[in-house]
Design an enzyme around this catalytic site. Sequence first.
Site, PDB file in Angstrom:
ATOM      1  N   HIS A  66       0.821  -1.218   0.000  1.00  0.00           N
ATOM      2  CA  HIS A  66       0.000   0.000   0.000  1.00  0.00           C
ATOM      3  C   HIS A  66       0.856   1.270   0.000  1.00  0.00           C
ATOM      4  O   HIS A  66       0.688   2.123  -0.888  1.00  0.00           O
ATOM      5  CB  HIS A  66      -0.956  -0.011   1.190  1.00  0.00           C
ATOM      6  CG  HIS A  66      -1.646   1.295   1.426  1.00  0.00           C
ATOM      7  ND1 HIS A  66      -2.512   1.852   0.520  1.00  0.00           N
ATOM      8  CD2 HIS A  66      -1.569   2.176   2.471  1.00  0.00           C
ATOM      9  CE1 HIS A  66      -2.958   3.017   0.983  1.00  0.00           C
ATOM     10  NE2 HIS A  66      -2.396   3.236   2.168  1.00  0.00           N
ATOM     11  N   GLU A  94       0.806   5.956  12.816  1.00  0.00           N
ATOM     12  CA  GLU A  94      -0.522   5.552  13.268  1.00  0.00           C
ATOM     13  C   GLU A  94      -0.620   4.056  13.514  1.00  0.00           C
ATOM     14  O   GLU A  94      -1.249   3.613  14.470  1.00  0.00           O
ATOM     15  CB  GLU A  94      -1.564   5.965  12.219  1.00  0.00           C
ATOM     16  CG  GLU A  94      -2.997   5.661  12.634  1.00  0.00           C
ATOM     17  CD  GLU A  94      -3.991   6.077  11.564  1.00  0.00           C
ATOM     18  OE1 GLU A  94      -5.195   5.967  11.836  1.00  0.00           O
ATOM     19  OE2 GLU A  94      -3.566   6.503  10.476  1.00  0.00           O
ATOM     20  N   ASP A  95      -0.001   3.257  12.639  1.00  0.00           N
ATOM     21  CA  ASP A  95      -0.225   1.812  12.667  1.00  0.00           C
ATOM     22  C   ASP A  95       0.940   0.999  13.208  1.00  0.00           C
ATOM     23  O   ASP A  95       0.844  -0.216  13.328  1.00  0.00           O
ATOM     24  CB  ASP A  95      -0.547   1.311  11.241  1.00  0.00           C
ATOM     25  CG  ASP A  95      -1.848   1.897  10.709  1.00  0.00           C
ATOM     26  OD1 ASP A  95      -2.661   2.344  11.534  1.00  0.00           O
ATOM     27  OD2 ASP A  95      -2.037   1.919   9.480  1.00  0.00           O
ATOM     28  N   ASP A 157      -3.260   8.390  -0.982  1.00  0.00           N
ATOM     29  CA  ASP A 157      -3.597   7.317  -0.034  1.00  0.00           C
ATOM     30  C   ASP A 157      -5.035   6.850  -0.231  1.00  0.00           C
ATOM     31  O   ASP A 157      -5.323   5.653  -0.338  1.00  0.00           O
ATOM     32  CB  ASP A 157      -3.384   7.845   1.387  1.00  0.00           C
ATOM     33  CG  ASP A 157      -3.831   6.862   2.458  1.00  0.00           C
ATOM     34  OD1 ASP A 157      -3.628   5.653   2.278  1.00  0.00           O
ATOM     35  OD2 ASP A 157      -4.403   7.314   3.476  1.00  0.00           O
ATOM     36  N   ASP A 279     -23.769  16.233 -23.235  1.00  0.00           N
ATOM     37  CA  ASP A 279     -22.317  16.106 -23.130  1.00  0.00           C
ATOM     38  C   ASP A 279     -21.883  14.728 -22.656  1.00  0.00           C
ATOM     39  O   ASP A 279     -20.882  14.582 -21.968  1.00  0.00           O
ATOM     40  CB  ASP A 279     -21.750  17.186 -22.206  1.00  0.00           C
ATOM     41  CG  ASP A 279     -22.368  17.140 -20.816  1.00  0.00           C
ATOM     42  OD1 ASP A 279     -23.321  16.362 -20.630  1.00  0.00           O
ATOM     43  OD2 ASP A 279     -21.899  17.856 -19.931  1.00  0.00           O
TER      44      ASP A 279
END
Length: 746
Positions: A66, A94-95, A157, A279
């Site tokens: 990721h 954070e993780d 992200d 359009d």
Amino acid sequence: MGAAGAAARQDAEAAAGREISCAGLLRRVRAYDPGADLGLIERAFGVAREAHAAQKRDNGEPYIIHPLAVAGILAGFRLDVASICTGLLHDTIEDTGLKLPALAAQFGDTVAVLVDGVTKLTRLELQSDRTKQAENFRKLVLAMSRDIRVLIVKLADRLHNMRTLHYVRQHERRVRIARETMDIYAPLAGRIGMDKVKTELQTLSFNELEPEHNATIQARLNYLRGQGADVIEEVRRELTRLCADAGVSVVEVTGREKSPFSIWEKMQKRNVAFEQLSDIMAFRILVPTREACYVALGAVHAAYPVIAGRFKDYISTPKANGYQSLHTGVTLRHPRNQKIEVQIRTPTMHDVAENGVAAHWDYKGLGESAQSGPARPPRLRWVQDLLEILENSGAPDEFLENTKLELYQDQVFCFTPKGQLIQLPRGATPIDFAYAVHSQIGDTCVGAKINGRLMPLRHELQNGDQVEVMTARGGTPSPAWERFVVTGKARARIRRYVAAQQRETHLDAGRAMLAKAFRQDGVDGSEKVLDGVVKGFKCATVDDLYVAVGNNNVSARDVVHAAYPELRQAPRGPRMVPGLLSRPPSRPLPASAPGMSLTGIGAGVAVHFAGCCHPLPGDRIVGIVSTGKGITVHTAGCQTLENFAATPERFMDIDWDYDSIGRGKGDSHVGRVSVIAANEPAVLASLTNAATRHEGSVVNLKIVNRQLDFMEILVDLEVRDLRHLGSVIAGLRSATGVTQVERAKS
């Protein structure tokens, strides 16, 4: 042994694959920035891979895939090394167990600040997912106001998360992520001009939120492709030839289909069928210069019939995000009189249209040392507006609501008397214009001249209007403005003022109520005494306690008893209110007043219809219980209901007894409409006659604002239901001298 060997081999293959992917990332960065510090990127990849080593994604892949994909997306935007490193490291704080000081030590303050901006700094224990979302977005606004790269990394992200959303097993979680993307991140991408990212985010979200509508539109598009497989190439050649005949050297002509979400959104806004859109198929002509854009436009208009109202010049008047292009709609004579959209721009304009802020990014001049110097990019105007909303909004939910108002903008362009261009959302009023010029001008606004004529402050501005704001010293915002302003900045400022005024009123009322309560019991009620009980009522200060008493959230008697427990009396039994504390009967019971056809209310209960919103059969309604007064019926969208948010036990679920109304047992009801009409003597007679012709009876009429050439009138009409009111409003709109009629808002 065999299983262990296989596992080891898989780990080695995965590691090799990751190394190759990192090498690919380095090649992409070197291609557009030969002087980039590739060693820093390699170190960032190594730190991220080690930090996420034990983690897996929803599809079972190593988590490092990721951040590597996010960094690849950023490399596609041609961003600087600090941004690429941030993409690799954005989830580490954070993780994982990695700390911010360690990142700063290894990669410098710039990368650390960017990672800190993207990261959710704390895990707040908040009341709802929506509140948590609002708090996180509040942090994002603060972070991107310091460095817009925070937003670009966040969008990369979210883009990769949306591309892999189908791997998430829980349907509720997929819907929540898609809704957040549609409401916040797609509009943010549009605001910084990253149209390609915005379109992809909307397409992926739409597929998750409205799968049936998406499948239907895709089927229609597939059918059109099958019917006219050669149309795009044929039109492309024709446009190239037209430009060449006009002496314009074409860089490129491409054809494309509108995205399914854009098609669905336009169908909803205009209330039209798929076939009526002009359009769905669009062609883009890239020409070398700005002048050539207008020459090419003339060639296209000379060759094809132009669709009225479809021409827009965003070159002379760019959008707020810097977008520039000429748009026009034409009808092809062959094949099948098909309608198409043509966009004409230069390659530079196209780069800005696709990549927005990223297209301007000078990665050579914005390194770590340049961030405090003159090369730092200026803060975007709309980011400044978001910061003002942040300062003026109270609760996180309110900030999120006002921010969405600021993001969703189909714009109009108006001018000050000195010629300054002000961009506003569609439906904006002179109040929105005044706040867009300056907050102080908005606060002191008392009137407005539009194109030289005095007009109501609720007047809807049109493209090209010249607006002159009239101010007065000591002027203050009116609470009524909140009903018709459309920009988040204006609404936040008005709410802040109203909240401050209400606090002062409640403060004075609470102080008087407490003084009276303490005096009745003959005890000391000084602030020194109150200091000891403030925390027990979850108030920060004595003033907050006064406010809580003043707005009836806290009883003055309870405060006295908290300060002097010996004054408490024996507990009293609950005071019964007939028909309210018992469970509502399963079958409809008539309300106490004759003709009030409502269900869910017990017998013998007094019922009143609120004068703030004037509910009618057909409206969604809610009841508010007041001890000793019975039930007051409000429309479900009435703003007055916000005053009862702290006492949800007073809300009562009720509805109209449509069976009774259908049998002719329903009574007439009063609906209120707001009318803007010419200031002429015959207008009032014209209004009452028009109401009578449609079986409506005028029961009250009040002129709330009279100027030289117009007046605003509130009219109370006796009608049967919501549909009948709509019929009467249609009749009033056709009356002589009337320019605008709408149902009055609470």
